[in-house]
Design a protein around this motif. Structure first.
Motif, PDB file in Angstrom:
ATOM      1  N   ALA A 276       0.850  -1.194   0.000  1.00  0.00           N
ATOM      2  CA  ALA A 276       0.000   0.000   0.000  1.00  0.00           C
ATOM      3  C   ALA A 276       0.884   1.242   0.000  1.00  0.00           C
ATOM      4  N   ASP A 277       0.296   2.358  -0.347  1.00  0.00           N
ATOM      5  CA  ASP A 277       1.041   3.617  -0.431  1.00  0.00           C
ATOM      6  C   ASP A 277       1.696   4.011   0.891  1.00  0.00           C
ATOM      7  N   ASP A 278       1.133   3.562   2.004  1.00  0.00           N
ATOM      8  CA  ASP A 278       1.696   3.950   3.297  1.00  0.00           C
ATOM      9  C   ASP A 278       2.664   2.917   3.867  1.00  0.00           C
ATOM     10  N   GLU A 279       3.083   1.937   3.055  1.00  0.00           N
ATOM     11  CA  GLU A 279       4.054   0.952   3.505  1.00  0.00           C
ATOM     12  C   GLU A 279       5.433   1.303   2.960  1.00  0.00           C
ATOM     13  N   HIS A 280       6.452   1.134   3.796  1.00  0.00           N
ATOM     14  CA  HIS A 280       7.832   1.443   3.419  1.00  0.00           C
ATOM     15  C   HIS A 280       8.348   0.311   2.532  1.00  0.00           C
ATOM     16  N   GLY A 281       8.353   0.572   1.234  1.00  0.00           N
ATOM     17  CA  GLY A 281       8.795  -0.473   0.325  1.00  0.00           C
ATOM     18  C   GLY A 281       8.720  -0.050  -1.116  1.00  0.00           C
ATOM     19  N   LEU A 282       9.100  -0.972  -1.979  1.00  0.00           N
ATOM     20  CA  LEU A 282       9.038  -0.733  -3.406  1.00  0.00           C
ATOM     21  C   LEU A 282       8.713  -2.037  -4.113  1.00  0.00           C
ATOM     22  N   THR A 283       8.120  -1.905  -5.281  1.00  0.00           N
ATOM     23  CA  THR A 283       7.760  -3.046  -6.110  1.00  0.00           C
ATOM     24  C   THR A 283       8.612  -3.007  -7.358  1.00  0.00           C
ATOM     25  N   LEU A 284       9.265  -4.141  -7.642  1.00  0.00           N
ATOM     26  CA  LEU A 284      10.137  -4.243  -8.805  1.00  0.00           C
ATOM     27  C   LEU A 284       9.714  -5.435  -9.645  1.00  0.00           C
ATOM     28  N   SER A 285       9.860  -5.308 -10.948  1.00  0.00           N
ATOM     29  CA  SER A 285       9.444  -6.351 -11.868  1.00  0.00           C
ATOM     30  C   SER A 285      10.494  -7.449 -11.983  1.00  0.00           C
ATOM     31  N   ILE A 286      10.016  -8.686 -11.950  1.00  0.00           N
ATOM     32  CA  ILE A 286      10.925  -9.818 -12.108  1.00  0.00           C
ATOM     33  C   ILE A 286      11.331 -10.014 -13.563  1.00  0.00           C
ATOM     34  N   THR A 287      10.812  -9.180 -14.445  1.00  0.00           N
ATOM     35  CA  THR A 287      11.286  -9.237 -15.832  1.00  0.00           C
ATOM     36  C   THR A 287      12.653  -8.586 -15.958  1.00  0.00           C
ATOM     37  N   GLU A 288      13.046  -7.834 -14.930  1.00  0.00           N
ATOM     38  CA  GLU A 288      14.397  -7.273 -14.870  1.00  0.00           C
ATOM     39  C   GLU A 288      15.357  -8.374 -14.407  1.00  0.00           C
ATOM     40  N   THR A 289      16.630  -8.200 -14.652  1.00  0.00           N
ATOM     41  CA  THR A 289      17.608  -9.179 -14.179  1.00  0.00           C
ATOM     42  C   THR A 289      17.769  -9.052 -12.666  1.00  0.00           C
ATOM     43  N   PRO A 290      18.173 -10.131 -12.002  1.00  0.00           N
ATOM     44  CA  PRO A 290      18.431 -10.018 -10.560  1.00  0.00           C
ATOM     45  C   PRO A 290      19.445  -8.924 -10.239  1.00  0.00           C
ATOM     46  N   ASP A 291      20.478  -8.778 -11.066  1.00  0.00           N
ATOM     47  CA  ASP A 291      21.474  -7.731 -10.822  1.00  0.00           C
ATOM     48  C   ASP A 291      20.860  -6.337 -10.909  1.00  0.00           C
ATOM     49  N   ALA A 292      19.955  -6.120 -11.866  1.00  0.00           N
ATOM     50  CA  ALA A 292      19.299  -4.812 -11.999  1.00  0.00           C
ATOM     51  C   ALA A 292      18.408  -4.535 -10.790  1.00  0.00           C
ATOM     52  N   ILE A 293      17.740  -5.571 -10.298  1.00  0.00           N
ATOM     53  CA  ILE A 293      16.897  -5.412  -9.116  1.00  0.00           C
ATOM     54  C   ILE A 293      17.765  -5.055  -7.905  1.00  0.00           C
ATOM     55  N   VAL A 294      18.863  -5.769  -7.729  1.00  0.00           N
ATOM     56  CA  VAL A 294      19.776  -5.493  -6.614  1.00  0.00           C
ATOM     57  C   VAL A 294      20.338  -4.082  -6.729  1.00  0.00           C
ATOM     58  N   ASP A 295      20.694  -3.663  -7.935  1.00  0.00           N
ATOM     59  CA  ASP A 295      21.203  -2.300  -8.147  1.00  0.00           C
ATOM     60  C   ASP A 295      20.166  -1.270  -7.687  1.00  0.00           C
ATOM     61  N   ALA A 296      18.891  -1.484  -8.048  1.00  0.00           N
ATOM     62  CA  ALA A 296      17.842  -0.531  -7.686  1.00  0.00           C
ATOM     63  C   ALA A 296      17.683  -0.440  -6.165  1.00  0.00           C
ATOM     64  N   VAL A 297      17.711  -1.581  -5.486  1.00  0.00           N
ATOM     65  CA  VAL A 297      17.572  -1.580  -4.032  1.00  0.00           C
ATOM     66  C   VAL A 297      18.802  -0.946  -3.382  1.00  0.00           C
ATOM     67  N   ALA A 298      19.982  -1.318  -3.829  1.00  0.00           N
ATOM     68  CA  ALA A 298      21.216  -0.754  -3.264  1.00  0.00           C
ATOM     69  C   ALA A 298      21.254   0.760  -3.477  1.00  0.00           C
ATOM     70  N   ASP A 299      20.825   1.231  -4.629  1.00  0.00           N
ATOM     71  CA  ASP A 299      20.783   2.673  -4.889  1.00  0.00           C
ATOM     72  C   ASP A 299      19.811   3.359  -3.910  1.00  0.00           C
ATOM     73  N   LEU A 300      18.654   2.758  -3.715  1.00  0.00           N
ATOM     74  CA  LEU A 300      17.671   3.323  -2.803  1.00  0.00           C
ATOM     75  C   LEU A 300      18.238   3.423  -1.384  1.00  0.00           C
ATOM     76  N   LEU A 301      19.000   2.413  -1.004  1.00  0.00           N
ATOM     77  CA  LEU A 301      19.590   2.401   0.345  1.00  0.00           C
ATOM     78  C   LEU A 301      20.862   3.252   0.435  1.00  0.00           C
ATOM     79  N   GLY A 302      21.233   3.875  -0.667  1.00  0.00           N
ATOM     80  CA  GLY A 302      22.458   4.690  -0.664  1.00  0.00           C
ATOM     81  C   GLY A 302      23.705   3.863  -0.659  1.00  0.00           C
ATOM     82  N   ARG A 303      23.610   2.618  -1.151  1.00  0.00           N
ATOM     83  CA  ARG A 303      24.749   1.702  -1.162  1.00  0.00           C
ATOM     84  C   ARG A 303      25.058   1.243  -2.577  1.00  0.00           C
ATOM     85  N   GLY A 304      24.648   2.054  -3.557  1.00  0.00           N
ATOM     86  CA  GLY A 304      24.797   1.677  -4.970  1.00  0.00           C
ATOM     87  C   GLY A 304      26.145   1.685  -5.501  1.00  0.00           C
TER      88      GLY A 304
END
Length: 183
Positions: free
Chosen positions: A155-183
């Protein structure tokens, strides 16, 4: 990649709290692959939610019977307690968990530290195809429809993000690491 981040109104992110990531989604979404890569990238502790299931839950799922909320309650509490123990020790953690319903995520969100949910989402056909191709897992493909029916997206009030599994696992990890400031 779209990284739509939602934040809970009742508990805003605390930059001083020990951060945890719960990689969530239905069976076949790639939770284990993404969580393993993410934990290695971040240099943090990783746990697989399946290791927290009591034997009765594994037997039930292996037989093709969906778990009930009552079956899941002690499992979710154990995962929450693991996250809290990691936070209390000053260690961030990454854990996989289907976390299909908001009520389940509320249990996990109560862990010490700050919990970010990463929902891996994708088309049912791709999920089923992935489940067919995996070996050594107790969860049969026949349970995928029940998981999809139970899934409540973030939901909009939950701390999180939704990512598509059509992306590569590395691209998904990059997006999360970037969000956490660890990119």
């Amino acid at each position: 990649m779209d990284t739509d981040v939602t934040t809970p109104a009742h508990r805003p992110p605390d930059p001083t709290a020990v951060p945890h990531v719960v990689v969530m989604g239905v069976a076949g979404s790639g939770k284990t692959t993404v969580a393993t890569l993410l934990a290695a990238r971040l240099g943090v502790t990783y746990a697989e939610a399946d290791q927290f299931h009591p034997a009765a839950n594994i037997a039930k799922m292996s037989a093709g019977t969906p778990l009930t909320d009552a079956d899941r309650a002690p499992w979710l509490a154990t995962i929450r307690d693991w996250l809290s123990a990691e936070a209390d020790a000053g260690r961030p953690g990454v854990v996989t968990c289907s976390a299909l319903k908001r009520a389940y995520r509320d249990v996990l969100r109560a862990a010490h530290g700050q919990v970010l949910f990463v929902h891996l989402d994708g088309p049912p056909e791709l999920l089923a195809e992935r489940m067919e191709g995996r070996t050594g897992h107790f969860m049969p493909r026949s349970l995928l429809p029940s998981q999809l029916a139970a899934l409540e997206p973030l939901a909009d009030d939950e701390h999180g993000l939704t990512l598509s599994i059509t992306e590569t696992p590395d691209a998904i990890v990059d997006a999360v690491a970037d969000l956490l400031g660890r990119g």
